[in-house]
Design a protein around this motif. Structure first.
Motif, PDB file in Angstrom:
ATOM      1  N   TYR A  13      -6.476  25.021   4.810  1.00 57.66           N
ATOM      2  CA  TYR A  13      -5.518  25.708   5.670  1.00 57.66           C
ATOM      3  C   TYR A  13      -4.067  25.429   5.295  1.00 57.66           C
ATOM      4  CZ  TYR A  13      -9.773  26.409   8.236  1.00 57.66           C
ATOM      5  OH  TYR A  13     -11.049  26.755   8.574  1.00 57.66           O
ATOM      6  N   ASP A  28      -2.759  33.865   7.242  1.00 55.00           N
ATOM      7  CA  ASP A  28      -3.170  34.847   8.252  1.00 55.00           C
ATOM      8  C   ASP A  28      -4.622  34.733   8.691  1.00 55.00           C
ATOM      9  OD1 ASP A  28      -4.413  35.977   6.013  1.00 55.00           O
ATOM     10  OD2 ASP A  28      -3.675  37.991   6.421  1.00 55.00           O
ATOM     11  N   PHE A  29      -5.475  34.093   7.915  1.00 51.19           N
ATOM     12  CA  PHE A  29      -6.871  33.929   8.330  1.00 51.19           C
ATOM     13  C   PHE A  29      -7.062  32.737   9.270  1.00 51.19           C
ATOM     14  CE2 PHE A  29      -6.596  31.571   4.308  1.00 51.19           C
ATOM     15  CZ  PHE A  29      -7.114  30.341   4.677  1.00 51.19           C
ATOM     16  N   ASN A  30      -6.019  31.941   9.450  1.00 44.37           N
ATOM     17  CA  ASN A  30      -6.119  30.751  10.291  1.00 44.37           C
ATOM     18  C   ASN A  30      -5.812  31.131  11.753  1.00 44.37           C
ATOM     19  OD1 ASN A  30      -6.158  28.204  11.378  1.00 44.37           O
ATOM     20  ND2 ASN A  30      -4.814  27.305   9.847  1.00 44.37           N
ATOM     21  N   GLN A  31      -6.754  31.823  12.362  1.00 46.65           N
ATOM     22  CA  GLN A  31      -6.567  32.306  13.729  1.00 46.65           C
ATOM     23  C   GLN A  31      -6.366  31.167  14.734  1.00 46.65           C
ATOM     24  OE1 GLN A  31      -6.093  35.527  14.712  1.00 46.65           O
ATOM     25  NE2 GLN A  31      -5.980  35.818  12.491  1.00 46.65           N
ATOM     26  N   ARG A  32      -6.995  30.052  14.487  1.00 48.00           N
ATOM     27  CA  ARG A  32      -6.845  28.917  15.391  1.00 48.00           C
ATOM     28  C   ARG A  32      -5.386  28.428  15.423  1.00 48.00           C
ATOM     29  NH1 ARG A  32     -11.125  24.017  15.461  1.00 48.00           N
ATOM     30  NH2 ARG A  32     -10.782  23.480  17.613  1.00 48.00           N
ATOM     31  N   SER A  33      -4.777  28.349  14.250  1.00 51.43           N
ATOM     32  CA  SER A  33      -3.388  27.918  14.186  1.00 51.43           C
ATOM     33  C   SER A  33      -2.451  28.971  14.773  1.00 51.43           C
ATOM     34  CB  SER A  33      -2.992  27.604  12.739  1.00 51.43           C
ATOM     35  OG  SER A  33      -1.684  27.098  12.692  1.00 51.43           O
ATOM     36  N   LEU A  34      -2.719  30.240  14.529  1.00 45.16           N
ATOM     37  CA  LEU A  34      -1.892  31.300  15.107  1.00 45.16           C
ATOM     38  C   LEU A  34      -1.942  31.239  16.633  1.00 45.16           C
ATOM     39  CD1 LEU A  34      -2.806  34.183  12.650  1.00 45.16           C
ATOM     40  CD2 LEU A  34      -0.564  33.085  12.870  1.00 45.16           C
ATOM     41  N   SER A  35      -3.124  31.050  17.200  1.00 46.23           N
ATOM     42  CA  SER A  35      -3.269  30.935  18.662  1.00 46.23           C
ATOM     43  C   SER A  35      -2.549  29.703  19.188  1.00 46.23           C
ATOM     44  CB  SER A  35      -4.749  30.859  19.044  1.00 46.23           C
ATOM     45  OG  SER A  35      -5.391  32.064  18.745  1.00 46.23           O
ATOM     46  N   ARG A  42       1.177  30.349  19.294  1.00 49.13           N
ATOM     47  CA  ARG A  42       1.520  31.231  20.426  1.00 49.13           C
ATOM     48  C   ARG A  42       1.473  30.456  21.740  1.00 49.13           C
ATOM     49  NH1 ARG A  42      -2.083  34.876  17.460  1.00 49.13           N
ATOM     50  NH2 ARG A  42      -0.716  36.216  16.214  1.00 49.13           N
ATOM     51  N   GLU A  93       6.042  35.645  16.336  1.00 53.27           N
ATOM     52  CA  GLU A  93       5.960  36.074  14.941  1.00 53.27           C
ATOM     53  C   GLU A  93       7.271  36.730  14.548  1.00 53.27           C
ATOM     54  OE1 GLU A  93       3.358  39.033  12.087  1.00 53.27           O
ATOM     55  OE2 GLU A  93       2.330  38.073  13.782  1.00 53.27           O
ATOM     56  N   ARG A 111       6.046  38.604   7.961  1.00 53.02           N
ATOM     57  CA  ARG A 111       4.926  38.254   7.081  1.00 53.02           C
ATOM     58  C   ARG A 111       5.394  38.271   5.643  1.00 53.02           C
ATOM     59  NH1 ARG A 111      -0.643  38.956   8.503  1.00 53.02           N
ATOM     60  NH2 ARG A 111      -0.683  39.055  10.744  1.00 53.02           N
TER      61      ARG A 111
END
Length: 190
Positions: free
Chosen positions: A32, A126-133, A136, A142, A145
């Motif tokens: 990641y 962008d595939f690291n949805q856990r980190s994006l959540s 937020r 955001e 990109r």
């Protein structure tokens, strides 16, 4: 369940060198990171030595009770424009759920209150949805990109640029701190 009172940040010291190296190269962290190669120990030790005098960084280790739990770094600190980048991870997989949130609260309080910066920037694959959540949840927004910026599994991936401003943090911190000390939300991040 995690409780903010059970966590603290301390300065990173040479005694943490091997532990941080092991965490950074761990399979639950390395994929990641912006640079996902295995880091040789000698290169890591050189980095540890270099950051001791680097005023453009604030580097801390997070403790859960008396056990090292995670790592947080603020880099590219610009004292004139009051901005920085950050990166972090929970290295100890046995930490209670919510440990990532606890470390984030402590780290952001430090950078905004002690260091008096106004903006923290993050770059997330962008595939690291856990980190994006996670970002937020802490109040990050955001900002843009970088399209096809990194290669993972022979495929290009975007890097999401996020930022948290001091004013946003002030709005989120009271709610997050209350949840972190009362346990009302049952955080699941690590």
């Amino acid at each position: 369940m995690a409780d903010l009172r059970d966590y603290r940040l301390e300065k990173l010291g040479q005694e943490h060198s091997r532990l941080i190296w092991e965490w950074r190269n761990a399979d639950h962290i390395r994929p990641y990171m912006n640079h996902d190669e295995i880091i040789p120990l000698e290169e890591h030790l050189n980095w540890m030595h270099a950051i001791e005098e680097d005023t453009s960084r604030v580097v801390r280790i997070c403790y859960y009770l008396d056990t090292p739990a995670g790592f947080v770094q603020f880099s590219q600190i610009d004292r004139v424009h009051k901005t920085c980048e950050w990166g972090f991870y929970i290295g100890d997989k046995s930490c209670p759920p919510g440990s990532g949130t606890m470390m984030g609260i402590l780290a952001l309080e430090h950078i905004f209150q002690v260091e008096q910066l106004n903006k923290v920037c993050a770059q997330i694959l962008d595939f690291n949805q856990r980190s994006l959540s996670y970002h937020r949840k802490l109040g990050f927004i955001e900002e843009g990109r970088l399209g096809r910026q990194r290669i993972r599994n022979h495929q290009p991936v975007d890097v999401v640029l996020m930022a948290l401003f001091r004013e946003q943090w002030e709005k989120h911190r009271l709610r997050l701190t209350e949840e972190a000390t009362t346990g009302h939300e049952g955080n699941q991040d690590r």
